[in-house]
Scaffold this motif. Sequence first.
Motif, mmCIF file in Angstrom:
data_model
loop_
_atom_site.group_PDB
_atom_site.id
_atom_site.type_symbol
_atom_site.label_atom_id
_atom_site.label_comp_id
_atom_site.label_asym_id
_atom_site.label_seq_id
_atom_site.Cartn_x
_atom_site.Cartn_y
_atom_site.Cartn_z
ATOM 1 N N PRO A 246 6.643 -11.252 3.661
ATOM 2 C CA PRO A 246 7.787 -10.730 2.890
ATOM 3 C C PRO A 246 8.589 -9.718 3.709
ATOM 4 C CG PRO A 246 5.752 -10.681 1.599
ATOM 5 C CD PRO A 246 5.352 -11.002 3.003
ATOM 6 N N ASP A 248 11.898 -6.808 3.627
ATOM 7 C CA ASP A 248 12.743 -5.958 2.775
ATOM 8 C C ASP A 248 14.097 -5.791 3.453
ATOM 9 O OD1 ASP A 248 13.903 -4.164 1.090
ATOM 10 O OD2 ASP A 248 12.521 -2.512 1.505
ATOM 11 N N SER A 250 16.710 -4.273 2.298
ATOM 12 C CA SER A 250 17.472 -3.093 1.881
ATOM 13 C C SER A 250 17.542 -2.033 2.959
ATOM 14 C CB SER A 250 16.847 -2.506 0.614
ATOM 15 O OG SER A 250 15.519 -2.072 0.869
ATOM 16 N N GLU A 251 16.662 -2.079 3.948
ATOM 17 C CA GLU A 251 16.631 -1.038 4.975
ATOM 18 C C GLU A 251 17.694 -1.238 6.044
ATOM 19 O OE1 GLU A 251 13.361 -2.711 8.093
ATOM 20 O OE2 GLU A 251 12.586 -2.123 6.124
ATOM 21 N N GLY A 355 15.738 -11.365 3.582
ATOM 22 C CA GLY A 355 15.462 -9.978 3.928
ATOM 23 C C GLY A 355 15.372 -9.718 5.417
ATOM 24 N N ARG A 376 21.352 -11.783 1.841
ATOM 25 C CA ARG A 376 22.376 -10.794 1.483
ATOM 26 C C ARG A 376 23.739 -11.212 2.008
ATOM 27 N NH1 ARG A 376 22.575 -4.981 4.369
ATOM 28 N NH2 ARG A 376 23.657 -6.300 5.899
#
Length: 564
Positions: A246, A248, A250-251, A355, A376
């Motif tokens: 997985p 992320d 958002s960073e 991600g 995104r």
Amino acid sequence: MAQVQRMSRLMVKTLRDDPADAETLSHKLLVRAGYVRRNAAGIWSWLPLGKRVLENVARVVREEMDAIGAQEVLLPAVLPKEPYEATGRWEEYGAELFRLKDRKGADYLLGPTHEEIFTQLVKDQCTSYKDLPVILYQIQTKYRDEARPRSGILRGREFLMKDSYSFDTSDEGLAESYALHREAYVKIFERLGLQHKIVSAVSGAMGGSASEEFLAPAAAGEDTFVYCPSCDYAANTEAVTFVPAPADGSEHGPVEELDTPDTPTIETLAEYLGVPASATLKNLLVKVDGEIVAVGVPGDREVDLGKLGDHLAPATVELVTADDFVGRPDLVRGYVGPQGLEKVRYIADPRVAPGTAWITGANKHGFHAKNVVAGRDFEVDEYLDVVVVEEGDPCPKCSTGLKLDRAIEIGHIFQLGRKYADAFQLDVLGQNGKPVRVTMGSYGIGVSRAVAALAEQTADEQGLCWPREIAPADVHVVAAGKALQTELALDVAQQLGDAGLRVLVDDRAGVSPGVKFTDAELIGVPKILVAGRRAGEGVVELKDRRTGEREELPVAEAVARLRA
């Protein structure tokens, strides 16, 4: 009954030198030892010694197939076009299918496999659930118009194959038929003396779901497979899957455009920015049935076009050319990125997981973009595992680094399901009086290829070295040359033949002992018995071809040893 073959009457011509066009060990030795001769590219004649070995392999296959209740038939090799049109394989097979016309202009083909014809046979013969399950097989010559036939009988345009087909009324029944074949194949290859691995595979043009290959590890192998040193995982490289961790997204900051002149390749881009290639996203453009599709993989990996083709079959996959960019301002050669791509389907390897952030083309000449995040800033239309597998990639089962090896495919088993039954509406009347759609399995063994695979695995510096089960003889008796030695050799050969052994005796006159000994090593019969210098004493030399161990024994003891 005596089984004695005198070499003075045998059509065999051994060669001292390797054929000029031979690349693999089996190609060199099978020609030099007089087992096969080339007629044309990919087309071979089997000479007496070779035919014996080929028939011995077929015998083992036949015995084990009969043992699971399979019934042998023989179908034609020249087949009508219509059944293959019904399943789409007339076109799907492409250039590898031998096509021909009869004098009336009707289309035919030379059979590469017989799923369609067996399905039609069962439709004609089986009408009730009481007629099933049934397993049918044949050992027959197949044809494939290889673009580059090579490696002797390993990759020919004409080859001998055992193909069998199971027909069941349920998926559970299919699983049982599949398991029967799997077990039979293990017994076959163990009897033949073939080292083998069972690996997960893809079905390709055959269709179906579950699929496994039987591979014989060999340096001459054209298949690459992976195996895990820590668990039982093994797979053809085309069947290896990757499970991403997985990520992320958002960073990561917003997308940032970078001025990157003269960097149309991953190598030039990574050097210019001072980043590893793995930080970049490679976007390969291909055509799928003429439609341009983008394929995204990490910049340090290559797209496996064979793997991609298997995923997208029966569609045709080919690389784009310069002409494909004409009239497509949205496709900037060397600077393509997935963000903002329109009218282009985007396929990505699982490593391009949602991600994850990448440096990739900005769809603008001389510019790239960083912080481009999957999920995104762009969407993936379909995830397919399409990278070339590398040693050290994580095992899908236990995450240990995988190992790579080369092998020869000697068998393949498929759970076809109902693809062919649907095409021909193969139904039988069920127990409840209603039609039941039959489900199928397809199972192949390369009989002639197994001969080459055995030669690759068992030969040594002196020549071929056959396992007894498939050797052209049990014993090779050599008369060193003198009349007394020849007389003794023929007498011993007759005793062994009367005892039921298969005997090859070198009684050739005018051939030196050195040539006879060299030929015996080259031909590769498991035991070599020499009537030599102590023939007058009734003593012979018995040699094990594989180990090289030799001992002198009285004739009676040597015969008893060989009969045991």
